[in-house]
Design an enzyme around this catalytic site. Structure first.
Site, PDB file in Angstrom:
ATOM      1  N   LYS A  37     -24.950  61.338  11.293  1.00  0.00           N
ATOM      2  CA  LYS A  37     -23.400  61.244  12.099  1.00  0.00           C
ATOM      3  C   LYS A  37     -22.451  61.626  10.710  1.00  0.00           C
ATOM      4  CE  LYS A  37     -20.981  57.839  14.664  1.00  0.00           C
ATOM      5  NZ  LYS A  37     -20.639  58.806  15.742  1.00  0.00           N
ATOM      6  N   GLU A  48     -26.206  66.434  24.650  1.00  0.00           N
ATOM      7  CA  GLU A  48     -25.557  65.035  24.520  1.00  0.00           C
ATOM      8  C   GLU A  48     -24.034  65.738  24.567  1.00  0.00           C
ATOM      9  OE1 GLU A  48     -25.219  63.160  20.480  1.00  0.00           O
ATOM     10  OE2 GLU A  48     -25.285  65.327  19.740  1.00  0.00           O
TER      11      GLU A  48
END
Ligand code: PDD
Length: 289
Positions: A149, A182
């Site tokens: 992330k 995604e």
């Protein structure tokens, strides 16, 4: 304007007035990691899972999270208390610190920069979710560490802008314009002939916390589930499509590239998972859910 408050460099400020150095590594290189955590009734939803993912992301970029972890966990709670935010989100960013511009890591002893921002974000009802959300397909040309992330989000920014410029809310990434990975800031699921599909975790996607919890609900409800890749053509042909993410919860996607999915209305599986997901917010112990 929604209430927002930020901690940076030992100080709590109104977000608009908070500043970092021009030589901060996140500003210069996108050299940092982050988390976004839901605040519900003034507490942190699934906090333990977010903390563990932040530790994993930091390890993968060789960032010394331990240098600020204690400060971070204290500040997050102090900021929620100071801001009085009951329903919102906390954004945590940790960069490799402030140092003169040089690609190599700064010399030892440079402390990571910790930024925490708390902002209001109302909880959504099913009626809010029923309002049409749509997506467009975007080429997934990101690097092979999408499980980190990282604050380096340029491809996600460009994809989301493509979506917005076409009147949609989310961009769905497709590798080689074929395999759905995604969303620009969400995980993607489809329901086809009674089976739920989503891309497996690995280097091509972020292992979403909402995805993990949704998987737990799917297993609990006994719905057939396959964590295996599927194509854009299969997505277009699905009975239902939904995305998951902090702030999105479980959100129906009714159109992809301006074409309806199924009958163009939120499907039963999506509605059920959305309702079950929102029930998790009522748990006593949801910080360690
Ligand atoms: N993004 N995939 C990507 C690329 C994301 O950026 C996110 C979340 C997710 C969903 O993860 P989670 O369920 O843990 O929120 C998947 C956050 C919300 C953001 O960047 O704002």
């Amino acid at each position: 304007m929604a209430l927002r408050m930020t901690y940076v460099d030992g100080e709590f400020r109104e977000t608009d007035l908070a500043t970092v150095s021009v030589e901060d590594r996140a500003f210069q290189f996108g050299d940092g990691v982050y988390e976004v955590v839901r605040i519900c009734r003034g507490r942190l939803f699934a906090w333990q899972r977010h903390l563990e993912r932040l530790r994993r992301s930091s390890r993968k970029i060789l960032l010394d999270l331990a240098a600020v972890e204690q400060e971070m966990t204290q500040v997050v709670r102090q900021l929620i208390d100071k801001s009085g935010v009951e329903s919102g989100q906390v954004y945590i960013q940790i960069s490799r610190g402030q140092s003169w511009r040089n690609h190599a890591f700064p010399r030892p002893g440079v402390k990571p920069t910790l930024i925490v921002t708390v902002s209001e974000l109302p909880m959504r009802t099913w009626e809010d979710f029923e309002k049409a959300e749509s997506a467009v397909i975007a080429t997934d040309d990101r690097w092979l560490h999408c499980d980190i992330k990282s604050t380096s989000l340029l491809p996600n920014v460009l994809a989301r802008e493509k979506a917005v410029s076409e009147g949609a809310q989310e961009a769905i990434f497709a590798r080689d314009d074929r395999i759905v990975t995604e969303g620009s800031a969400s995980n993607v699921f489809m329901v086809s002939r009674g089976v739920i599909y989503t891309h497996p975790d690995g280097p091509l996607i972020l292992p979403g916390i909402t995805k993990e919890l949704t998987k737990m609900l799917i297993r609990r409800l006994g719905i057939p589930f396959e964590e295996s890749p599927f194509t854009v053509a299969e997505l277009r042909d699905a009975d239902e499509v939904f995305i998951t993410g902090t702030g999105h919860d479980v959100c129906p996607i009714l159109e992809v590239d301006h074409q309806s999915i199924g009958d163009g209305k939120p499907g039963d599986v999506t509605r059920m998972l959305n309702q079950e997901f929102r029930k998790l917010y009522e748990h006593e112990n949801f910080e360690i859910i």
